[in-house]
Design a protein around this motif. Structure first.
Motif, PDB file in Angstrom:
ATOM      1  N   LEU A  17      -3.170  -3.786  18.774  1.00 17.98           N
ATOM      2  CA  LEU A  17      -3.614  -4.571  17.624  1.00 17.98           C
ATOM      3  C   LEU A  17      -2.894  -5.909  17.543  1.00 17.98           C
ATOM      4  CD1 LEU A  17      -3.860  -1.985  14.697  1.00 17.98           C
ATOM      5  CD2 LEU A  17      -5.732  -2.995  16.017  1.00 17.98           C
ATOM      6  N   SER A  18      -3.669  -6.961  17.345  1.00 23.65           N
ATOM      7  CA  SER A  18      -3.067  -8.273  17.107  1.00 23.65           C
ATOM      8  C   SER A  18      -2.546  -8.301  15.676  1.00 23.65           C
ATOM      9  CB  SER A  18      -4.117  -9.371  17.292  1.00 23.65           C
ATOM     10  OG  SER A  18      -5.097  -9.286  16.262  1.00 23.65           O
ATOM     11  N   SER A  19      -1.693  -9.234  15.365  1.00 21.68           N
ATOM     12  CA  SER A  19      -1.155  -9.318  14.001  1.00 21.68           C
ATOM     13  C   SER A  19      -2.272  -9.626  13.007  1.00 21.68           C
ATOM     14  CB  SER A  19      -0.038 -10.354  13.920  1.00 21.68           C
ATOM     15  OG  SER A  19      -0.515 -11.624  14.284  1.00 21.68           O
ATOM     16  N   GLU A  20      -3.247 -10.419  13.415  1.00 19.19           N
ATOM     17  CA  GLU A  20      -4.375 -10.733  12.521  1.00 19.19           C
ATOM     18  C   GLU A  20      -5.205  -9.474  12.245  1.00 19.19           C
ATOM     19  OE1 GLU A  20      -8.452 -13.418  12.355  1.00 19.19           O
ATOM     20  OE2 GLU A  20      -6.971 -13.835  13.911  1.00 19.19           O
ATOM     21  N   THR A  21      -5.504  -8.714  13.291  1.00 17.59           N
ATOM     22  CA  THR A  21      -6.272  -7.481  13.127  1.00 17.59           C
ATOM     23  C   THR A  21      -5.493  -6.472  12.304  1.00 17.59           C
ATOM     24  OG1 THR A  21      -7.379  -7.860  15.227  1.00 17.59           O
ATOM     25  CG2 THR A  21      -7.465  -5.625  14.350  1.00 17.59           C
ATOM     26  N   ARG A  22      -4.211  -6.384  12.537  1.00 20.72           N
ATOM     27  CA  ARG A  22      -3.351  -5.470  11.781  1.00 20.72           C
ATOM     28  C   ARG A  22      -3.378  -5.826  10.285  1.00 20.72           C
ATOM     29  NH1 ARG A  22       0.286  -2.427  14.159  1.00 20.72           N
ATOM     30  NH2 ARG A  22       0.300  -3.752  15.995  1.00 20.72           N
ATOM     31  N   SER A  23      -3.358  -7.117   9.978  1.00 23.25           N
ATOM     32  CA  SER A  23      -3.395  -7.577   8.596  1.00 23.25           C
ATOM     33  C   SER A  23      -4.734  -7.221   7.936  1.00 23.25           C
ATOM     34  CB  SER A  23      -3.161  -9.090   8.552  1.00 23.25           C
ATOM     35  OG  SER A  23      -3.248  -9.560   7.236  1.00 23.25           O
ATOM     36  N   ILE A  24      -5.821  -7.419   8.653  1.00 24.42           N
ATOM     37  CA  ILE A  24      -7.150  -7.058   8.141  1.00 24.42           C
ATOM     38  C   ILE A  24      -7.224  -5.557   7.900  1.00 24.42           C
ATOM     39  CG2 ILE A  24      -9.611  -6.898   8.760  1.00 24.42           C
ATOM     40  CD1 ILE A  24      -9.149  -9.605  10.300  1.00 24.42           C
ATOM     41  N   LEU A  25      -6.759  -4.787   8.871  1.00 21.06           N
ATOM     42  CA  LEU A  25      -6.785  -3.329   8.763  1.00 21.06           C
ATOM     43  C   LEU A  25      -5.956  -2.865   7.569  1.00 21.06           C
ATOM     44  CD1 LEU A  25      -7.794  -0.692  10.023  1.00 21.06           C
ATOM     45  CD2 LEU A  25      -5.783  -0.731  11.510  1.00 21.06           C
ATOM     46  N   ARG A  26      -4.806  -3.450   7.382  1.00 17.07           N
ATOM     47  CA  ARG A  26      -3.943  -3.076   6.252  1.00 17.07           C
ATOM     48  C   ARG A  26      -4.638  -3.361   4.924  1.00 17.07           C
ATOM     49  NH1 ARG A  26       0.378  -1.333   4.060  1.00 17.07           N
ATOM     50  NH2 ARG A  26       1.667  -2.410   2.571  1.00 17.07           N
ATOM     51  N   SER A  27      -5.236  -4.521   4.797  1.00 18.23           N
ATOM     52  CA  SER A  27      -5.926  -4.887   3.562  1.00 18.23           C
ATOM     53  C   SER A  27      -7.078  -3.920   3.266  1.00 18.23           C
ATOM     54  CB  SER A  27      -6.458  -6.317   3.665  1.00 18.23           C
ATOM     55  OG  SER A  27      -7.240  -6.631   2.542  1.00 18.23           O
ATOM     56  N   LEU A  28      -7.869  -3.620   4.272  1.00 14.40           N
ATOM     57  CA  LEU A  28      -8.985  -2.688   4.099  1.00 14.40           C
ATOM     58  C   LEU A  28      -8.479  -1.289   3.744  1.00 14.40           C
ATOM     59  CD1 LEU A  28     -11.175  -3.798   7.135  1.00 14.40           C
ATOM     60  CD2 LEU A  28     -11.745  -4.104   4.701  1.00 14.40           C
ATOM     61  N   ALA A  29      -7.417  -0.862   4.397  1.00 18.04           N
ATOM     62  CA  ALA A  29      -6.868   0.476   4.144  1.00 18.04           C
ATOM     63  C   ALA A  29      -6.309   0.577   2.720  1.00 18.04           C
ATOM     64  CB  ALA A  29      -5.784   0.812   5.164  1.00 18.04           C
ATOM     65  N   LEU A  30      -5.632  -0.446   2.259  1.00 15.10           N
ATOM     66  CA  LEU A  30      -5.076  -0.400   0.904  1.00 15.10           C
ATOM     67  C   LEU A  30      -6.187  -0.373  -0.146  1.00 15.10           C
ATOM     68  CD1 LEU A  30      -2.012  -2.806   1.258  1.00 15.10           C
ATOM     69  CD2 LEU A  30      -2.009  -0.305   1.089  1.00 15.10           C
ATOM     70  N   ARG A  31      -7.236  -1.130   0.074  1.00  9.10           N
ATOM     71  CA  ARG A  31      -8.372  -1.113  -0.862  1.00  9.10           C
ATOM     72  C   ARG A  31      -9.076   0.241  -0.821  1.00  9.10           C
ATOM     73  NH1 ARG A  31     -11.453  -6.058   1.120  1.00  9.10           N
ATOM     74  NH2 ARG A  31     -13.088  -5.254  -0.238  1.00  9.10           N
ATOM     75  N   THR A  32      -9.168   0.827   0.360  1.00  9.61           N
ATOM     76  CA  THR A  32      -9.763   2.158   0.493  1.00  9.61           C
ATOM     77  C   THR A  32      -8.923   3.185  -0.251  1.00  9.61           C
ATOM     78  OG1 THR A  32     -10.723   1.561   2.627  1.00  9.61           O
ATOM     79  CG2 THR A  32     -10.511   3.913   2.146  1.00  9.61           C
ATOM     80  N   ARG A  33      -7.626   3.099  -0.083  1.00  8.04           N
ATOM     81  CA  ARG A  33      -6.721   4.026  -0.782  1.00  8.04           C
ATOM     82  C   ARG A  33      -6.915   3.925  -2.298  1.00  8.04           C
ATOM     83  NH1 ARG A  33      -0.080   4.532  -0.519  1.00  8.04           N
ATOM     84  NH2 ARG A  33       0.054   5.921  -2.317  1.00  8.04           N
ATOM     85  N   GLN A  34      -7.046   2.718  -2.812  1.00  4.51           N
ATOM     86  CA  GLN A  34      -7.263   2.550  -4.254  1.00  4.51           C
ATOM     87  C   GLN A  34      -8.538   3.269  -4.699  1.00  4.51           C
ATOM     88  OE1 GLN A  34      -7.246  -1.739  -4.544  1.00  4.51           O
ATOM     89  NE2 GLN A  34      -5.089  -1.792  -5.124  1.00  4.51           N
ATOM     90  N   GLY A  35      -9.589   3.150  -3.915  1.00  9.64           N
ATOM     91  CA  GLY A  35     -10.833   3.836  -4.257  1.00  9.64           C
ATOM     92  C   GLY A  35     -10.663   5.345  -4.237  1.00  9.64           C
ATOM     93  N   ILE A  36     -10.001   5.854  -3.210  1.00  8.72           N
ATOM     94  CA  ILE A  36      -9.782   7.301  -3.101  1.00  8.72           C
ATOM     95  C   ILE A  36      -8.915   7.789  -4.257  1.00  8.72           C
ATOM     96  CG2 ILE A  36      -8.678   9.107  -1.704  1.00  8.72           C
ATOM     97  CD1 ILE A  36      -9.664   7.490   0.784  1.00  8.72           C
ATOM     98  N   GLU A  37      -7.908   7.023  -4.611  1.00  6.76           N
ATOM     99  CA  GLU A  37      -7.049   7.414  -5.730  1.00  6.76           C
ATOM    100  C   GLU A  37      -7.812   7.385  -7.054  1.00  6.76           C
ATOM    101  OE1 GLU A  37      -3.657   4.832  -5.065  1.00  6.76           O
ATOM    102  OE2 GLU A  37      -2.551   6.504  -4.151  1.00  6.76           O
ATOM    103  N   ALA A  38      -8.803   6.502  -7.167  1.00  2.29           N
ATOM    104  CA  ALA A  38      -9.633   6.473  -8.377  1.00  2.29           C
ATOM    105  C   ALA A  38     -10.509   7.730  -8.470  1.00  2.29           C
ATOM    106  CB  ALA A  38     -10.494   5.216  -8.397  1.00  2.29           C
ATOM    107  N   LEU A  39     -10.893   8.274  -7.329  1.00  2.74           N
ATOM    108  CA  LEU A  39     -11.708   9.493  -7.295  1.00  2.74           C
ATOM    109  C   LEU A  39     -10.880  10.763  -7.441  1.00  2.74           C
ATOM    110  CD1 LEU A  39     -13.962   8.476  -4.280  1.00  2.74           C
ATOM    111  CD2 LEU A  39     -14.684   8.610  -6.681  1.00  2.74           C
ATOM    112  N   ASP A  40      -9.588  10.676  -7.175  1.00  2.00           N
ATOM    113  CA  ASP A  40      -8.741  11.859  -7.121  1.00  2.00           C
ATOM    114  C   ASP A  40      -8.747  12.711  -8.398  1.00  2.00           C
ATOM    115  OD1 ASP A  40      -6.736  13.573  -5.795  1.00  2.00           O
ATOM    116  OD2 ASP A  40      -5.402  12.752  -7.334  1.00  2.00           O
ATOM    117  N   PRO A  41      -8.618  12.128  -9.599  1.00  2.00           N
ATOM    118  CA  PRO A  41      -8.602  12.995 -10.784  1.00  2.00           C
ATOM    119  C   PRO A  41      -9.871  13.838 -10.921  1.00  2.00           C
ATOM    120  CG  PRO A  41      -7.840  10.795 -11.358  1.00  2.00           C
ATOM    121  CD  PRO A  41      -8.383  10.728  -9.949  1.00  2.00           C
ATOM    122  N   LEU A  42     -11.015  13.246 -10.632  1.00  2.00           N
ATOM    123  CA  LEU A  42     -12.277  13.982 -10.710  1.00  2.00           C
ATOM    124  C   LEU A  42     -12.311  15.106  -9.678  1.00  2.00           C
ATOM    125  CD1 LEU A  42     -15.280  14.167 -11.780  1.00  2.00           C
ATOM    126  CD2 LEU A  42     -15.834  12.812  -9.745  1.00  2.00           C
TER     127      LEU A  42
END
Length: 167
Positions: A17-42
């Motif tokens: 992974l290039s540093s640019e790709t790693r940064s994109i992947l991190r941003s997408l993963a963190l946003r995905t985690r937020q969505g999953i955490e929003a679904l978790d209580p349900l």
């Protein structure tokens, strides 16, 4: 997937992974985690209400496993990884399943463990107010789109790493 192949995927992807790709992947993963955490209580509530009485618990199903997108997402989180794929041997129950529920926080589980609504869950979901249903469906759509972006981000590396697109 063997333990060695599990480790090799993350080591090899990390090396390429290039540093640019790693940064994109991190941003997408963190946003995905937020969505999953929003679904978790349900999902936690639904599982608490239905899973103890279930005779066919998903966690013992033969094919609940991390796929490439799940693994790329985990890589993007930049956290300690689960110790391995969900099963050591074909036909085993999920290694993270305990009688009290999953040993992993929802955001580290294979995504199928979040988006899959069994019949009992669907019955509960349809009893929710329509506005709440639309909100949950919107979160699921957002997470699905983010996961597609994660896959597209790592897709060019999969042939280099000699990994199948679907494990």
């Amino acid at each position: 997937m063997s333990e060695a192949l599990w480790r090799r995927f993350f080591q090899d992807l990390d090396a390429y992974l290039s540093s640019e790709t790693r940064s994109i992947l991190r941003s997408l993963a963190l946003r995905t985690r937020q969505g999953i955490e929003a679904l978790d209580p349900l999902m936690t509530r639904y599982c608490a209400d239905t899973c103890p009485q279930c005779e066919d618990v998903c966690c013992t199903a033969a094919r609940v496993a991390y796929n490439i997108t799940d693994m790329a997402y985990l890589m993007g989180l930049e956290l300690a990884l689960p110790i391995g794929q969900t099963r050591l041997h074909k036909g085993d129950p999920c290694r993270y399943w305990l009688p009290s529920g999953c040993a992993l926080p929802r955001y580290l589980r294979p995504y199928v463990c979040t988006w899959f609504f069994c019949e009992a869950h669907m019955q509960l979901f349809f009893m929710e107010p329509p506005k709440f249903q639309r909100h949950i469906l919107s979160i699921l759509q957002d997470v699905h789109g983010l996961r597609e972006a994660i896959y597209q981000t790592v897709r060019p590396y999969l042939s280099i790493l000699h990994f199948e697109e679907s494990l």
